[in-house]
Write a protein that holds these residues in place. Sequence first.
Motif, PDB file in Angstrom:
ATOM      1  N   ARG A   3       0.836  -1.183   0.000  1.00 35.97           N
ATOM      2  CA  ARG A   3       0.000   0.000   0.000  1.00 35.97           C
ATOM      3  C   ARG A   3       0.874   1.237   0.000  1.00 35.97           C
ATOM      4  O   ARG A   3       1.864   1.326   0.729  1.00 35.97           O
ATOM      5  N   ALA A  23     -18.034  -2.744   1.119  1.00 30.37           N
ATOM      6  CA  ALA A  23     -16.985  -1.791   0.734  1.00 30.37           C
ATOM      7  C   ALA A  23     -17.167  -1.362  -0.720  1.00 30.37           C
ATOM      8  O   ALA A  23     -16.900  -0.219  -1.083  1.00 30.37           O
ATOM      9  N   ALA A  24     -17.657  -2.286  -1.543  1.00 30.61           N
ATOM     10  CA  ALA A  24     -17.837  -1.957  -2.965  1.00 30.61           C
ATOM     11  C   ALA A  24     -18.929  -0.916  -3.167  1.00 30.61           C
ATOM     12  O   ALA A  24     -18.903  -0.154  -4.138  1.00 30.61           O
ATOM     13  N   SER A  26     -19.583   1.508  -1.002  1.00 29.56           N
ATOM     14  CA  SER A  26     -19.306   2.742  -0.260  1.00 29.56           C
ATOM     15  C   SER A  26     -18.798   3.834  -1.201  1.00 29.56           C
ATOM     16  O   SER A  26     -18.290   3.552  -2.289  1.00 29.56           O
ATOM     17  N   ALA A  29     -15.142   3.649  -2.392  1.00 27.17           N
ATOM     18  CA  ALA A  29     -14.709   2.413  -3.058  1.00 27.17           C
ATOM     19  C   ALA A  29     -13.637   2.633  -4.136  1.00 27.17           C
ATOM     20  O   ALA A  29     -12.643   1.901  -4.158  1.00 27.17           O
ATOM     21  N   PRO A  30     -13.789   3.625  -5.027  1.00 24.98           N
ATOM     22  CA  PRO A  30     -12.757   3.775  -6.067  1.00 24.98           C
ATOM     23  C   PRO A  30     -11.370   4.011  -5.474  1.00 24.98           C
ATOM     24  O   PRO A  30     -10.383   3.454  -5.947  1.00 24.98           O
ATOM     25  N   GLU A  31     -11.330   4.798  -4.412  1.00 24.37           N
ATOM     26  CA  GLU A  31     -10.040   5.082  -3.781  1.00 24.37           C
ATOM     27  C   GLU A  31      -9.492   3.846  -3.068  1.00 24.37           C
ATOM     28  O   GLU A  31      -8.313   3.513  -3.173  1.00 24.37           O
ATOM     29  N   LEU A  32     -10.391   3.145  -2.344  1.00 17.69           N
ATOM     30  CA  LEU A  32      -9.966   1.954  -1.597  1.00 17.69           C
ATOM     31  C   LEU A  32      -9.435   0.868  -2.522  1.00 17.69           C
ATOM     32  O   LEU A  32      -8.515   0.136  -2.170  1.00 17.69           O
ATOM     33  N   ALA A  33     -10.013   0.789  -3.709  1.00 18.50           N
ATOM     34  CA  ALA A  33      -9.610  -0.262  -4.647  1.00 18.50           C
ATOM     35  C   ALA A  33      -8.129  -0.167  -4.977  1.00 18.50           C
ATOM     36  O   ALA A  33      -7.470  -1.179  -5.226  1.00 18.50           O
ATOM     37  N   GLY A  34      -7.589   1.039  -4.957  1.00 23.67           N
ATOM     38  CA  GLY A  34      -6.172   1.215  -5.243  1.00 23.67           C
ATOM     39  C   GLY A  34      -5.285   1.028  -4.030  1.00 23.67           C
ATOM     40  O   GLY A  34      -4.064   1.085  -4.140  1.00 23.67           O
ATOM     41  N   LEU A  35      -5.885   0.851  -2.873  1.00 24.46           N
ATOM     42  CA  LEU A  35      -5.093   0.777  -1.632  1.00 24.46           C
ATOM     43  C   LEU A  35      -5.178  -0.593  -0.965  1.00 24.46           C
ATOM     44  O   LEU A  35      -4.801  -0.738   0.196  1.00 24.46           O
ATOM     45  N   LEU A  36      -5.689  -1.570  -1.683  1.00 26.89           N
ATOM     46  CA  LEU A  36      -5.880  -2.894  -1.057  1.00 26.89           C
ATOM     47  C   LEU A  36      -4.546  -3.535  -0.697  1.00 26.89           C
ATOM     48  O   LEU A  36      -3.548  -3.362  -1.408  1.00 26.89           O
ATOM     49  N   THR A  37      -4.553  -4.264   0.415  1.00 32.22           N
ATOM     50  CA  THR A  37      -3.327  -4.926   0.878  1.00 32.22           C
ATOM     51  C   THR A  37      -3.489  -6.442   0.791  1.00 32.22           C
ATOM     52  O   THR A  37      -4.592  -6.960   0.594  1.00 32.22           O
TER      53      THR A  37
ATOM     54  N   ARG B   3      -4.630  -0.926 -11.224  1.00 32.23           N
ATOM     55  CA  ARG B   3      -5.110   0.231 -10.477  1.00 32.23           C
ATOM     56  C   ARG B   3      -6.000   1.165 -11.294  1.00 32.23           C
ATOM     57  O   ARG B   3      -6.503   2.142 -10.781  1.00 32.23           O
ATOM     58  N   ILE B   9     -17.396   1.929  -8.302  1.00 34.62           N
ATOM     59  CA  ILE B   9     -17.192   0.477  -8.264  1.00 34.62           C
ATOM     60  C   ILE B   9     -18.561  -0.183  -8.180  1.00 34.62           C
ATOM     61  O   ILE B   9     -19.334   0.094  -7.273  1.00 34.62           O
ATOM     62  N   LEU B  28     -13.512  -5.934  -2.676  1.00 34.30           N
ATOM     63  CA  LEU B  28     -14.375  -4.943  -2.017  1.00 34.30           C
ATOM     64  C   LEU B  28     -15.793  -5.457  -1.843  1.00 34.30           C
ATOM     65  O   LEU B  28     -16.483  -5.081  -0.894  1.00 34.30           O
ATOM     66  N   LEU B  31     -15.882  -7.550   1.439  1.00 27.87           N
ATOM     67  CA  LEU B  31     -15.584  -6.915   2.731  1.00 27.87           C
ATOM     68  C   LEU B  31     -16.581  -5.803   3.021  1.00 27.87           C
ATOM     69  O   LEU B  31     -17.182  -5.249   2.097  1.00 27.87           O
ATOM     70  N   ALA B  33     -17.446  -1.923   4.412  1.00 23.15           N
ATOM     71  CA  ALA B  33     -16.775  -0.653   4.096  1.00 23.15           C
ATOM     72  C   ALA B  33     -15.669  -0.318   5.094  1.00 23.15           C
ATOM     73  O   ALA B  33     -14.604   0.155   4.702  1.00 23.15           O
TER      74      ALA B  33
END
Lengths: 477, 84
Positions: A3, A23-24, A26, A29-37, B3, B9, B28, B31, B33
């Motif tokens: 990350r 999460a999808a 929320s 979501a677009p931002e989180l998609a790039g930060l997944l660990t 990315r 999404i 996503l 899981l 949020a």
Amino acid sequence: MDRPKPEPNAAPFIHAHPTTESAAASSTAPELAGLLTHEDVDRALDRWQVSQARREGRRSKRFGGLRVLWLLIGPGVLVFLGENDAPSMLSYSADGARYGIGFFIPFVILTFVMGFIVQEMTVRLGAVTHRGHAELIFDRFGKFWGFFAMGDLVFGNFLTLVTEFIGVRAGLGFFGIPPVVAVVGALVIVAGAITTGRYWTWERITLALAIFNGLFIPAAILARPNWHSVGHALLTWMPLPSGSHYEILLLILATIGATVTPWMLFFQQSAVVDKGMQPRDINAGRFDTILGVVLASVCAIAAILATAPLFHHGIDASNFQGAQFAEALEPWIGHTGAALFALGIFEAGIVAAIAISTSSAYAFGEVLQTGHSLNRPLRDAWPFYLVLLGSAAAAAALVLIPRFPLEFVVLTVNVIAVLAMPPALAFLLLLVNDREVMGEYVNGTWANVAGVTVTVLLICAGIGFGLATVFPKLLGG
Amino acid sequence: MKRELEPNIEPIIVTGEQPHLEDPRVVLSLLEADQVVAAKERMRFGRQKLSGGVRAMLWGLRIYVVVMLVIVFISVLRAIQAAH
């Protein structure tokens, strides 16, 4: 899948609130998609297995729920079998050896009921907030109270870890294994369990080891207990223990400390989070906790029954530790029974060493906001793994120091656990009644009555012990 | 992990064989949020305002622990002296 580090002028923390939103779905979501660990991906795989099992379960009605339960059990069973650790099993053994079959059998069951009441709250807290216990305490009450809570945890955990290695050393000592080999071997097992980089694998390995807590059951059967007396004790709580009131009080306190301790709160909540449990899994989490209570209480009672022959034959077990119980039991339960008992003490030490060092590492990671998941690879969360192994290694090293006062540690560890519990329970009750944190999952009236009752009982037991120590003549001791 | 993503999404229902976890949408979708590590780091529960009663209780319990630890220390010293 590392990350990226947050930007220096990133937005301040956003106020969190409990949600079951995907999460999808929320807005972030677009931002989180790039930060997944890596941790997120592993957890998503676990969630997928649970949702698959639920779908299959709906199709086959008879045994449909079993696979879901199999996937979701873990933290509850581990926390209770982990708490059936070396000093706890020795406390139960002391109960049996000094007072026989009587008051302590139903009393042990009562302590496990108390354990269930508080541990169920940690299941809800973890599943709803997805945060560990230490993290929530620091967030909601600030650093001042947070460091007090952490101080109690770290101090208690370290002392307990030392006693686990005493148990390992003593258990294997029965078979003539030198202390260095026993302790280093135990450390290798702890390290082996965490090198998988996967919570699920760690949990299953530790569960497989924890099942051997059941070794106390055949040891108890070999002691040929009088089942009529066991039934009578369960129904009447009789005969009451007799002798020095101070010693009885100390043993009562140690027996409570064998079941209800601060590390359990921190461990189960963090494990529930690491397992990825969600509010819809709370009932399965409750089942997991009840299963842990049942298995652990049966093993605890088995330890009392296995050592009861020492009481019936008038053997003074007041200064017995570790393998001395097994050696003293050999004439009455045979070599096999004694060997099972010694192996049980070894197993109790090793499983608890894994669980307690993990509890310390979770809390450390949560407070310092560094990676704190068994789903993280070693290179990604090395401080977490360093605390885990480092605390275990330091405790193991102390056990090997010649003339180290091990007796001092064993005497105090369970008592300290009970004394540190009321503040930990106060934080737990405040958190679980906090609507901002728990939303609709806040404690109901009965859960609060039960939680406050447990807290008051522990305070009374502590005050009783304090008065008996300062004014020994008060109790005729 | 790829990315380049759509601005929004779309949650997808994950069924069948092994899920394609290299697709962030799949992860996503599985899981909640506030279960994603990055979301947890950004969203925190703020400080709770403690009432005077709660503060008094926490201080009382803290004093209780300190006093009890002193008593435990005394009792262990006595036990060790008695043993030797």
